[in-house]
Design an enzyme around this catalytic site. Sequence first.
Site, PDB file in Angstrom:
ATOM      1  N   LEU A 187      -9.186   3.576   3.467  1.00 27.95           N
ATOM      2  CA  LEU A 187     -10.208   4.854   2.558  1.00 27.95           C
ATOM      3  C   LEU A 187     -10.982   4.212   1.681  1.00 27.95           C
ATOM      4  O   LEU A 187     -12.448   4.722   1.112  1.00 27.95           O
ATOM      5  CB  LEU A 187      -9.260   5.466   1.859  1.00 27.95           C
ATOM      6  N   ARG A 234       3.567 -10.397 -15.067  1.00 30.90           N
ATOM      7  CA  ARG A 234       1.945 -10.069 -14.300  1.00 30.90           C
ATOM      8  C   ARG A 234       1.260  -8.632 -14.422  1.00 30.90           C
ATOM      9  O   ARG A 234       1.036  -8.009 -14.960  1.00 30.90           O
ATOM     10  CB  ARG A 234       2.011  -9.688 -12.076  1.00 30.90           C
ATOM     11  N   CYS A 251       2.298  -5.712   0.737  1.00 31.74           N
ATOM     12  CA  CYS A 251       3.385  -6.299  -0.373  1.00 31.74           C
ATOM     13  C   CYS A 251       4.908  -5.697  -0.089  1.00 31.74           C
ATOM     14  O   CYS A 251       5.029  -5.226   0.372  1.00 31.74           O
ATOM     15  CB  CYS A 251       2.207  -6.135  -1.361  1.00 31.74           C
ATOM     16  N   LYS A 272      -2.937  -2.356 -17.953  1.00 22.96           N
ATOM     17  CA  LYS A 272      -3.298  -3.877 -17.083  1.00 22.96           C
ATOM     18  C   LYS A 272      -4.468  -2.725 -15.977  1.00 22.96           C
ATOM     19  O   LYS A 272      -4.612  -3.031 -15.772  1.00 22.96           O
ATOM     20  CB  LYS A 272      -2.228  -4.195 -16.482  1.00 22.96           C
ATOM     21  N   ASN A 273      -3.674  -1.157 -15.501  1.00 29.44           N
ATOM     22  CA  ASN A 273      -4.130  -0.669 -14.277  1.00 29.44           C
ATOM     23  C   ASN A 273      -5.480  -0.519 -14.474  1.00 29.44           C
ATOM     24  O   ASN A 273      -6.189   0.195 -13.863  1.00 29.44           O
ATOM     25  CB  ASN A 273      -3.286   0.210 -14.006  1.00 29.44           C
ATOM     26  N   ASP A 284       5.148   4.185 -11.183  1.00 26.38           N
ATOM     27  CA  ASP A 284       4.789   2.986 -11.794  1.00 26.38           C
ATOM     28  C   ASP A 284       5.740   3.235 -12.694  1.00 26.38           C
ATOM     29  O   ASP A 284       6.821   2.640 -13.104  1.00 26.38           O
ATOM     30  CB  ASP A 284       3.426   3.131 -12.141  1.00 26.38           C
ATOM     31  N   ARG A 287       0.348  -1.044   2.060  1.00 28.10           N
ATOM     32  CA  ARG A 287      -0.544  -0.404   1.405  1.00 28.10           C
ATOM     33  C   ARG A 287      -2.296  -0.817   2.499  1.00 28.10           C
ATOM     34  O   ARG A 287      -2.627  -1.971   2.019  1.00 28.10           O
ATOM     35  CB  ARG A 287      -0.331  -1.334  -0.061  1.00 28.10           C
TER      36      ARG A 287
HETATM   37  C1  EPZ Z   1      -3.213   1.568  -7.983  1.00 30.20           C
HETATM   38  O1  EPZ Z   1      -2.990   0.916  -6.223  1.00 30.20           O
HETATM   39  C2  EPZ Z   1      -2.013   0.773  -8.990  1.00 30.20           C
HETATM   40  N1  EPZ Z   1      -2.313  -0.627  -9.140  1.00 30.20           N
HETATM   41  C3  EPZ Z   1      -1.028   0.751  -8.292  1.00 30.20           C
HETATM   42  O2  EPZ Z   1       0.363  -0.112  -9.672  1.00 30.20           O
HETATM   43  C4  EPZ Z   1       0.111   2.336  -8.412  1.00 30.20           C
HETATM   44  O3  EPZ Z   1       1.087   2.173  -7.999  1.00 30.20           O
HETATM   45  C5  EPZ Z   1      -1.059   3.066  -7.476  1.00 30.20           C
HETATM   46  O4  EPZ Z   1      -2.031   3.149  -8.194  1.00 30.20           O
HETATM   47  C6  EPZ Z   1      -0.643   4.842  -7.219  1.00 30.20           C
HETATM   48  O5  EPZ Z   1      -0.547   4.708  -8.866  1.00 30.20           O
HETATM   49  C7  EPZ Z   1      -3.690  -1.028 -10.057  1.00 30.20           C
HETATM   50  O6  EPZ Z   1      -4.657   0.284 -10.184  1.00 30.20           O
HETATM   51  C8  EPZ Z   1      -4.094  -2.113  -9.988  1.00 30.20           C
HETATM   52  P1  EPZ Z   1      -3.012   4.361  -4.366  1.00 30.20           P
HETATM   53  P2  EPZ Z   1      -3.226   1.436  -5.042  1.00 30.20           P
HETATM   54  O7  EPZ Z   1      -4.615   3.489  -3.755  1.00 30.20           O
HETATM   55  O8  EPZ Z   1      -5.088   1.745  -6.608  1.00 30.20           O
HETATM   56  C9  EPZ Z   1      -1.970   4.558   0.465  1.00 30.20           C
HETATM   57  C10 EPZ Z   1       1.863  -1.411 -10.386  1.00 30.20           C
HETATM   58  O9  EPZ Z   1       3.233  -1.319 -10.476  1.00 30.20           O
HETATM   59  N2  EPZ Z   1      -3.217   3.677   0.547  1.00 30.20           N
HETATM   60  O10 EPZ Z   1      -3.702   5.485  -5.320  1.00 30.20           O
HETATM   61  O11 EPZ Z   1      -3.253   0.346  -4.660  1.00 30.20           O
HETATM   62  C11 EPZ Z   1      -1.024   3.848  -0.774  1.00 30.20           C
HETATM   63  O12 EPZ Z   1      -0.326   2.834   0.780  1.00 30.20           O
HETATM   64  C12 EPZ Z   1       1.136  -1.195  -9.248  1.00 30.20           C
HETATM   65  O13 EPZ Z   1       1.572  -1.651 -11.387  1.00 30.20           O
HETATM   66  C13 EPZ Z   1      -3.672   4.359   1.789  1.00 30.20           C
HETATM   67  O14 EPZ Z   1      -3.237   4.670   2.948  1.00 30.20           O
HETATM   68  O15 EPZ Z   1      -2.754   2.200  -5.325  1.00 30.20           O
HETATM   69  C14 EPZ Z   1       0.102   4.481  -1.445  1.00 30.20           C
HETATM   70  O16 EPZ Z   1       0.878   4.521   0.087  1.00 30.20           O
HETATM   71  C15 EPZ Z   1       1.764  -1.662  -8.645  1.00 30.20           C
HETATM   72  N3  EPZ Z   1      -4.841   3.720   2.436  1.00 30.20           N
HETATM   73  C16 EPZ Z   1      -1.228   5.766  -1.479  1.00 30.20           C
HETATM   74  O17 EPZ Z   1      -2.237   5.582  -1.110  1.00 30.20           O
HETATM   75  C17 EPZ Z   1      -5.962   3.565   1.068  1.00 30.20           C
HETATM   76  O18 EPZ Z   1      -7.074   2.742   1.567  1.00 30.20           O
HETATM   77  C18 EPZ Z   1      -1.435   5.489  -2.820  1.00 30.20           C
HETATM   78  O19 EPZ Z   1      -2.251   4.176  -2.937  1.00 30.20           O
HETATM   79  C19 EPZ Z   1      -5.942   3.186  -0.062  1.00 30.20           C
HETATM   80  C20 EPZ Z   1      -4.325   3.594  -0.070  1.00 30.20           C
END
Ligand code: EPZ
Length: 429
Positions: A133, A406, A124, A22-23, A314, A129
């Site tokens: 960045l 989902r 969420c 999915k991701n 995850d 989130r």
């Molecule tokens: C991806 O989310 C995945 N989703 C998530 O999968 C996964 O948990 C996550 O990466 C971490 O591996 C998809 O790929 C669609 P991040 P993403 O940006 O990209 C913070 C699932 O269950 N952050 O790596 O949103 C953020 O809040 C899901 O399938 C900022 O502060 O995750 C988090 O604490 C849920 N500012 C951390 O970084 C930003 O601009 C990592 O988030 C971006 C992120």
Amino acid sequence: MDKMRIRGGKPLRGSIAVSGAKNAALPLMTASLLTDETLTLSNLPHLVDISTLANLLSQHGVTISMDGQANGGHTGNVLSLTAGRIVSTTAPYDLVRKMRASVLVLGPLLARERQARVSLPGGCAIGSRPVDLHIKGLQAMGARIELSEGYIEAEAPQGLHGAEIVFPFVSVGATENLLMAACLARGETRLVNAAREPEVTDLARCLVAMGADIQGIGDETMVVRGVDRLHGAHHAVIPDRIETGTYVMATAITGGDVELLGAELEHLSAAVSVLEGAGVEITATNRGVRVRRANGRLTGVDVMTEPFPGFPTDLQAQMMALMTTADGASMITETIFENRYMHVPELRRMGASINLHGSSAMVRGVPALRGAPVMATDLRASVSLVIAGLAAEGETVVNRIYHLDRGYERLEEKLAACGADIERIKEDA
Ligand code: EPZ
């Protein structure tokens, strides 16, 4: 709302075909916005999130056709996406709020159309989130961005240019958004401290097949030299490592023996070493991966979630479910999201002994879990309750299972085919 009823105690035996990730699929679909030619993706999982993104892309002007079976032996859906002309650069709130990954249209739309208006995704169930960045990176590439009425309003009238972007911490989505934008920007972009998750690598490989110039794929620094245009391509989505890990834990908690067809161990090495330490036997076969519980009960092990190649966030909830019946204690520490412990009170209701101390959870193994009505508010927390239910004595009813739909393709069918007593209870309204 549908529910899942599970009568626990049956060891899983047989084989399960792992679906496309999915991701990986979601960012790959948004990459179709970067070209007016057709991007064909095979091995796509059939999931609600995929349909949600398909709806969003079609309102941007992408024509999408679906074919049931791929060429070249790939299973899963095949989607052909053609963004001949972008008819709207607005990603509306109603579609973005359903799925945060929608924010991945921002980079491609801005790179191609020089403007984009994308609803800010809200917080969420697993944390606040933010997307700062993504925004800062695009600003470094020359975009003017304002936040107005809940929308990210971005424009780059002269087009985007290359930049050095140093991520203060690893973000999968920001790396993906900026990687896609950089492909069509003028000059060179360096993405430093980039995410190295297999899903990011899969996207980069697809972009290269579309004509992008990307060096350092899979490294901490990726260097992208912008090109004038990208073209169509065919790309097969990688197998879902999180689905694989989930079935590994489901097999292990029931003391079963399952072959996961199409699974790839190299995407799961951190999880595999932790699981082997707990007493799970995991071996590569010529069709995928075989999972068995070695002898007797599992042993408690400590786990800390980290960006790839570390243990994935995850799989944290599923690992915790597994540890609830292990011998001894297990300390589980979540470092990626601030609030990803929605499953803890529900697992406790099934008899688990878990104490939370800030970002760590101390799990003390109990002899057995007991079935109970439970529910969770995110995908991985929900599936951890299914895993617990498979091992629990008596009946577990998992409520609000739309989260499962989902992210897990035909979950109950795959588990039932291996002997689980699990059924979906359809409920009107
Ligand atoms: C991806 O989310 C995945 N989703 C998530 O999968 C996964 O948990 C996550 O990466 C971490 O591996 C998809 O790929 C669609 P991040 P993403 O940006 O990209 C913070 C699932 O269950 N952050 O790596 O949103 C953020 O809040 C899901 O399938 C900022 O502060 O995750 C988090 O604490 C849920 N500012 C951390 O970084 C930003 O601009 C990592 O988030 C971006 C992120």
